[in-house]
Design a protein around this motif. Sequence first.
Motif, short mmCIF file in Angstrom:
data_model
loop_
_atom_site.label_atom_id
_atom_site.label_comp_id
_atom_site.label_asym_id
_atom_site.label_seq_id
_atom_site.Cartn_x
_atom_site.Cartn_y
_atom_site.Cartn_z
N VAL A 12 59.48 -5.12 -43.77
CA VAL A 12 58.91 -6.56 -43.08
C VAL A 12 59.19 -7.76 -44.19
N GLN A 13 59.41 -8.61 -43.92
CA GLN A 13 59.22 -9.75 -44.86
C GLN A 13 58.00 -10.38 -45.28
N ALA A 14 57.82 -10.95 -46.22
CA ALA A 14 56.59 -11.59 -46.68
C ALA A 14 55.94 -12.54 -45.66
N GLY A 15 54.54 -12.17 -45.55
CA GLY A 15 54.02 -13.06 -44.51
C GLY A 15 54.00 -12.30 -43.15
N GLY A 16 55.00 -11.23 -42.92
CA GLY A 16 54.80 -10.50 -41.68
C GLY A 16 53.73 -9.55 -41.52
N SER A 17 53.74 -8.79 -40.48
CA SER A 17 52.71 -7.83 -40.14
C SER A 17 53.07 -6.34 -39.67
N LEU A 18 52.35 -5.42 -39.84
CA LEU A 18 52.83 -4.13 -39.62
C LEU A 18 51.42 -3.44 -38.99
N ARG A 19 51.48 -2.32 -38.21
CA ARG A 19 50.55 -1.46 -37.76
C ARG A 19 50.57 -0.13 -38.12
N LEU A 20 50.05 0.42 -38.97
CA LEU A 20 49.94 1.86 -39.30
C LEU A 20 49.18 2.83 -38.40
N SER A 21 49.68 3.94 -38.39
CA SER A 21 48.86 4.84 -37.29
C SER A 21 48.74 6.08 -38.06
N CYS A 22 47.85 6.88 -37.90
CA CYS A 22 47.56 8.39 -38.52
C CYS A 22 46.89 9.13 -37.36
N ALA A 23 47.90 10.16 -37.00
CA ALA A 23 47.26 11.07 -36.00
C ALA A 23 46.63 12.22 -36.58
N ALA A 24 45.42 12.55 -36.33
CA ALA A 24 44.91 13.92 -36.96
C ALA A 24 45.07 15.08 -35.70
N SER A 25 44.90 16.13 -36.19
CA SER A 25 44.94 17.26 -35.67
C SER A 25 43.74 17.61 -34.71
N GLU A 26 42.64 17.26 -35.35
CA GLU A 26 41.42 17.65 -34.91
C GLU A 26 40.53 16.47 -35.24
N ALA A 28 38.33 14.23 -37.37
CA ALA A 28 38.39 13.89 -38.85
C ALA A 28 37.02 12.87 -39.10
N TYR A 29 36.20 13.14 -39.92
CA TYR A 29 35.03 12.22 -40.36
C TYR A 29 35.46 11.19 -40.93
N THR A 30 35.02 11.03 -42.13
CA THR A 30 35.44 9.74 -43.05
C THR A 30 37.08 9.78 -43.26
N MET A 31 37.64 8.46 -42.74
CA MET A 31 39.18 8.43 -42.90
C MET A 31 39.32 7.30 -43.54
N ALA A 32 40.54 7.11 -44.59
CA ALA A 32 40.84 6.29 -45.12
C ALA A 32 42.35 6.07 -45.45
N TRP A 33 42.83 4.88 -46.01
CA TRP A 33 44.26 4.91 -46.22
C TRP A 33 44.21 4.44 -47.86
N PHE A 34 45.17 5.17 -48.36
CA PHE A 34 45.73 4.81 -49.84
C PHE A 34 47.11 4.57 -49.96
N ARG A 35 47.46 3.85 -50.94
CA ARG A 35 48.87 3.69 -51.21
C ARG A 35 49.22 3.83 -52.56
N LYS A 73 41.24 9.58 -29.30
CA LYS A 73 42.65 10.08 -29.66
C LYS A 73 42.59 10.67 -31.10
N ASN A 74 41.78 10.86 -31.53
CA ASN A 74 41.77 11.32 -33.12
C ASN A 74 42.77 10.60 -34.19
N THR A 75 42.84 9.17 -33.91
CA THR A 75 43.90 8.36 -34.57
C THR A 75 43.14 7.07 -35.29
N LEU A 76 43.69 6.95 -36.65
CA LEU A 76 43.35 5.86 -37.40
C LEU A 76 44.25 4.99 -37.51
N TYR A 77 43.92 3.68 -37.68
CA TYR A 77 45.00 2.61 -37.62
C TYR A 77 44.59 1.58 -38.79
#
Length: 121
Positions: A12-26, A28-35, A73-77
């Motif tokens: 994506v170009q600077a200034g743009g947007s993206l939406r990440l998703s994370c599907a869990a199999s069951e 999941a309690y505390t959830m996080a994004w790292f990079r 949905k067991n999904t993190l965004y």
Amino acid sequence: QVQLAESGGGVVQAGGSLRLSCAASERAYTMAWFRQAIGEEREFVAAISWSGGNTYYNDSVKGRFTISRDNAKNTLYLEMNNLKPEDTAVYFCASRSGLTEINKPRKYEYWGQGTQVTVSS
């Protein structure tokens, strides 16, 4: 054992947007994004409690990124707006129990494989 699968990365170009998703199999309690950028250590981005009532952000993304979850949905965004070239990294989803040391990778038990986000200037 919780299995996590990220999606939504891209270029994506600077200034743009993206939406990440994370599907869990069951549940999941505390959830996080790292990079992790090339040659850098894994960095905390954001975390959210099971209920969604508590959210935590790295100062570098506050006001630009929003973490949320859909427990039905067991999904993190991760909604990422006003992206900058320095946001370029592989983004990982992680989960654990508890909320102590929320920004420490070593406290997380389960990890996804990651999704690449590249922000061009």
